[in-house]
Design a protein around this motif. Structure first.
Motif, PDB file in Angstrom:
ATOM      1  N   THR A  53       4.994   7.248   0.627  1.00  0.00           N
ATOM      2  CA  THR A  53       5.336   6.293   1.672  1.00  0.00           C
ATOM      3  C   THR A  53       4.659   4.974   1.346  1.00  0.00           C
ATOM      4  N   ALA A  54       5.162   3.893   1.940  1.00  0.00           N
ATOM      5  CA  ALA A  54       4.647   2.579   1.592  1.00  0.00           C
ATOM      6  C   ALA A  54       4.850   1.604   2.742  1.00  0.00           C
ATOM      7  N   ARG A  55       4.096   0.508   2.694  1.00  0.00           N
ATOM      8  CA  ARG A  55       4.335  -0.641   3.571  1.00  0.00           C
ATOM      9  C   ARG A  55       4.730  -1.829   2.709  1.00  0.00           C
ATOM     10  N   LEU A  56       5.627  -2.649   3.250  1.00  0.00           N
ATOM     11  CA  LEU A  56       6.047  -3.861   2.564  1.00  0.00           C
ATOM     12  C   LEU A  56       5.389  -5.075   3.198  1.00  0.00           C
ATOM     13  N   SER A  57       5.368  -6.162   2.445  1.00  0.00           N
ATOM     14  CA  SER A  57       4.651  -7.359   2.868  1.00  0.00           C
ATOM     15  C   SER A  57       5.211  -7.966   4.147  1.00  0.00           C
ATOM     16  N   GLY A  58       6.480  -7.716   4.464  1.00  0.00           N
ATOM     17  CA  GLY A  58       7.074  -8.249   5.680  1.00  0.00           C
ATOM     18  C   GLY A  58       6.902  -7.356   6.896  1.00  0.00           C
ATOM     19  N   GLY A  59       6.242  -6.198   6.727  1.00  0.00           N
ATOM     20  CA  GLY A  59       5.996  -5.303   7.847  1.00  0.00           C
ATOM     21  C   GLY A  59       6.851  -4.048   7.859  1.00  0.00           C
ATOM     22  N   GLY A  91       0.828  -1.196   0.000  1.00  0.00           N
ATOM     23  CA  GLY A  91       0.000   0.000   0.000  1.00  0.00           C
ATOM     24  C   GLY A  91       0.862   1.246   0.000  1.00  0.00           C
ATOM     25  N   VAL A  92       0.273   2.363  -0.480  1.00  0.00           N
ATOM     26  CA  VAL A  92       1.038   3.603  -0.605  1.00  0.00           C
ATOM     27  C   VAL A  92       0.183   4.808  -0.239  1.00  0.00           C
ATOM     28  N   SER A  93       0.863   5.905   0.115  1.00  0.00           N
ATOM     29  CA  SER A  93       0.243   7.218   0.242  1.00  0.00           C
ATOM     30  C   SER A  93       1.158   8.199  -0.467  1.00  0.00           C
ATOM     31  N   ALA A  94       0.611   8.967  -1.429  1.00  0.00           N
ATOM     32  CA  ALA A  94       1.485   9.657  -2.374  1.00  0.00           C
ATOM     33  C   ALA A  94       1.050  11.075  -2.679  1.00  0.00           C
ATOM     34  N   LEU A  95       2.016  11.826  -3.215  1.00  0.00           N
ATOM     35  CA  LEU A  95       1.735  13.105  -3.853  1.00  0.00           C
ATOM     36  C   LEU A  95       2.672  13.263  -5.045  1.00  0.00           C
ATOM     37  N   THR A  96       2.207  13.982  -6.052  1.00  0.00           N
ATOM     38  CA  THR A  96       3.017  14.276  -7.234  1.00  0.00           C
ATOM     39  C   THR A  96       2.933  15.764  -7.521  1.00  0.00           C
ATOM     40  N   VAL A  99       0.098   4.687  -6.696  1.00  0.00           N
ATOM     41  CA  VAL A  99       0.686   5.996  -6.390  1.00  0.00           C
ATOM     42  C   VAL A  99      -0.093   7.099  -7.099  1.00  0.00           C
ATOM     43  N   SER A 100      -0.376   6.895  -8.379  1.00  0.00           N
ATOM     44  CA  SER A 100      -1.133   7.893  -9.140  1.00  0.00           C
ATOM     45  C   SER A 100      -2.520   8.106  -8.538  1.00  0.00           C
ATOM     46  N   ALA A 101      -3.195   7.015  -8.179  1.00  0.00           N
ATOM     47  CA  ALA A 101      -4.536   7.118  -7.596  1.00  0.00           C
ATOM     48  C   ALA A 101      -4.502   7.848  -6.261  1.00  0.00           C
ATOM     49  N   SER A 102      -3.502   7.543  -5.434  1.00  0.00           N
ATOM     50  CA  SER A 102      -3.373   8.196  -4.139  1.00  0.00           C
ATOM     51  C   SER A 102      -3.120   9.690  -4.298  1.00  0.00           C
ATOM     52  N   ALA A 103      -2.221  10.056  -5.221  1.00  0.00           N
ATOM     53  CA  ALA A 103      -1.906  11.465  -5.432  1.00  0.00           C
ATOM     54  C   ALA A 103      -3.110  12.233  -5.956  1.00  0.00           C
ATOM     55  N   GLU A 104      -3.872  11.634  -6.854  1.00  0.00           N
ATOM     56  CA  GLU A 104      -5.041  12.294  -7.422  1.00  0.00           C
ATOM     57  C   GLU A 104      -6.135  12.490  -6.378  1.00  0.00           C
ATOM     58  N   ASP A 105      -6.162  11.627  -5.373  1.00  0.00           N
ATOM     59  CA  ASP A 105      -7.217  11.673  -4.365  1.00  0.00           C
ATOM     60  C   ASP A 105      -6.751  12.343  -3.063  1.00  0.00           C
ATOM     61  N   GLY A 106      -5.630  13.047  -3.111  1.00  0.00           N
ATOM     62  CA  GLY A 106      -5.202  13.780  -1.924  1.00  0.00           C
ATOM     63  C   GLY A 106      -4.371  12.974  -0.962  1.00  0.00           C
ATOM     64  N   SER A 107      -3.549  12.088  -1.460  1.00  0.00           N
ATOM     65  CA  SER A 107      -2.587  11.335  -0.650  1.00  0.00           C
ATOM     66  C   SER A 107      -3.228  10.332   0.297  1.00  0.00           C
ATOM     67  N   ARG A 108      -4.414   9.861  -0.013  1.00  0.00           N
ATOM     68  CA  ARG A 108      -5.018   8.836   0.840  1.00  0.00           C
ATOM     69  C   ARG A 108      -4.245   7.524   0.722  1.00  0.00           C
ATOM     70  N   TRP A 109      -4.404   6.663   1.730  1.00  0.00           N
ATOM     71  CA  TRP A 109      -3.763   5.349   1.699  1.00  0.00           C
ATOM     72  C   TRP A 109      -4.437   4.491   0.635  1.00  0.00           C
ATOM     73  N   THR A 110      -3.639   3.922  -0.250  1.00  0.00           N
ATOM     74  CA  THR A 110      -4.169   3.154  -1.372  1.00  0.00           C
ATOM     75  C   THR A 110      -3.537   1.769  -1.387  1.00  0.00           C
ATOM     76  N   PRO A 111      -4.320   0.711  -1.186  1.00  0.00           N
ATOM     77  CA  PRO A 111      -3.757  -0.646  -1.235  1.00  0.00           C
ATOM     78  C   PRO A 111      -3.253  -0.985  -2.637  1.00  0.00           C
ATOM     79  N   VAL A 112      -2.261  -1.855  -2.700  1.00  0.00           N
ATOM     80  CA  VAL A 112      -1.731  -2.357  -3.968  1.00  0.00           C
ATOM     81  C   VAL A 112      -2.185  -3.803  -4.127  1.00  0.00           C
ATOM     82  N   PRO A 113      -2.966  -4.116  -5.154  1.00  0.00           N
ATOM     83  CA  PRO A 113      -3.385  -5.513  -5.345  1.00  0.00           C
ATOM     84  C   PRO A 113      -2.171  -6.421  -5.516  1.00  0.00           C
ATOM     85  N   ASP A 114      -2.248  -7.603  -4.963  1.00  0.00           N
ATOM     86  CA  ASP A 114      -1.121  -8.527  -5.045  1.00  0.00           C
ATOM     87  C   ASP A 114      -1.049  -9.115  -6.451  1.00  0.00           C
ATOM     88  N   THR A 115       0.180  -9.476  -6.831  1.00  0.00           N
ATOM     89  CA  THR A 115       0.424 -10.145  -8.105  1.00  0.00           C
ATOM     90  C   THR A 115       1.134 -11.447  -7.809  1.00  0.00           C
TER      91      THR A 115
END
Length: 388
Positions: free
Chosen positions: A245-251, A215-220, A367-383
């Motif tokens: 900013t971001a979180r990684l899968s291991g914490g 997940g990320v929280s971003a600005l551009t 990151v783009s979605a978070s920045a467009e929406d005001g830096s909200r926390w945005t989960p990243v779908p797993d691959t």
């Protein structure tokens, strides 16, 4: 598409600018330094402008020129298609090449959108079942110092990973009167510093830690909205910098910065990882060095240690020069194509594959979605990536 060891394999490359030049260098030299199962032959160079393409072919060592990438893919003497074009054409070329039974090396970022990257990853999975391989060109994985940092993390030397700090700083757009380029148009590049530079540090962080961003929280920010173009000015439609900013899968928690406006920084691709037992730090402007801190040292002797990564035991370096004789940017691409050729020869899927590229694309999209929406926390779908 299996071939006997040591047999030639033809390469067709689409695009001949900056990336085309450095890829050409790799294809010309790889078999002269590395034990690879095929000798690459620079069969055909693709470019829309025949005059420019022919001049590039002479300069870079290509035997023939095609002005339509479809004709390049159709050539019987081409077994690998190397895509060095802007991101808007990656999906169409790669999917067609894989369907034609050609192995593919595609420059990063994999695509301009998640939908395109998903289609490319699906095509690569289907091609893999037929013995056709696909790799995305994240060349910084092949910097020996970063590859050694990955070894340290994998061996548990750093302990539990807690912090990741990544930045990619350039300054080539700092002049507001620098001319317009395709990299500043969303329809060609997808994004600005985010995709151009941020893709590299996202992949490097995930590669070295062995974890993925959840997940990320971003600005551009875009600092200069228009630039000289022809007789007038053209609109800039991408970001000039991205912070998140971001979180990684291991914490672990992480921060990322990508900009082309950091005056004085020419190619400062930096990564620092802090664990419970130690830390490593890297800066590409000193690419043959790695800084290592051993947290178990007594306080009276503690401090960052400078490791000169030029020993034959370090990744890739047994093929090159005596210890202390550093490598350069171009060597990372030679390492990249060596790994691709070996994967093709062994019948294995190379890394990073298109699923890895899709994983990075999903981070960029978040990151783009978070920045467009005001830096909200945005989960990243797993691959999910099988076998990794």
């Amino acid at each position: 598409m299996s071939k006997a060891a040591g047999e030639n394999i033809g390469v067709g490359m689409v695009g001949h600018a900056f990336m085309g030049a450095v890829h050409s260098q790799a294809w010309r030299t790889v078999h002269r330094f590395f034990d690879v199962p095929y000798v690459p032959v620079l069969a055909a160079l693709g470019g829309r402008d025949e005059v420019r393409a022919k001049a590039a072919a002479v300069r870079l060592g290509w035997a023939a020129v095609e002005t339509d990438w479809r004709d390049l893919i159709a050539r019987e003497d081409v077994g690998i298609v190397d895509i060095c074009t802007p991101g808007d054409s990656h999906a169409e070329i790669a999917i067609a090449a894989l369907a034609a039974g050609k192995h593919v090396l595609c420059e990063k970022p994999l695509a301009n959108t998640v939908a395109e990257a998903e289609a490319m990853a699906e095509a690569a999975r289907a091609a893999s079942e037929r013995g056709v391989r696909a790799m995305v060109a994240f060349n910084y994985r092949r910097v020996p110092a970063l590859a050694h940092a990955r070894r340290l993390v994998a061996d548990g030397v750093l302990g539990e990973i807690r912090h990741v700090r990544a930045a990619y700083l350039q300054d080539w757009l700092s002049d507001a009167e620098a001319p317009m380029t395709w990299r500043l148009r969303k329809e060609f590049a997808g994004s600005g510093a985010l995709g151009d530079l941020g893709a590299h540090i996202v992949d490097a962080a995930q590669f070295v830690t062995g974890e993925h961003i959840t997940g990320v929280s971003a600005l551009t920010q875009t600092f200069v909205r228009d630039r000289p173009e022809g007789e007038g000015r053209g609109e800039v439609t991408v970001d000039d910098c991205a912070l998140f900013t971001a979180r990684l899968s291991g914490g672990a928690v992480a921060s990322f910065e990508a900009t082309r406006y950091a005056l004085g920084r020419k190619n400062a691709m930096r990564l620092e990882i802090n664990g419970s037992r130690g830390s490593v730090a890297f800066d590409f402007e000193s690419m043959n060095e790695l800084s290592y801190f051993d947290g178990t040292d007594p306080g009276t002797e503690s401090g960052f240690r400078r490791i000169v990564v030029t020993e034959p035991e370090h990744p890739y370096l047994s093929a090159w020069w005596p210890p202390g004789h550093g490598l350069g940017y171009e060597h990372t691409f030679t390492h990249e194509v060596a790994d691709l050729l070996r994967a093709i020869g062994s019948g294995a899927d190379p890394a990073p594959g298109f699923d890895d590229g899709l994983r990075v694309q999903r981070v960029l999209d978040a990151v783009s979605a978070s920045a467009e929406d005001g830096s909200r926390w945005t989960p990243v779908p797993d691959t999910p990536v099988e076998g990794r």
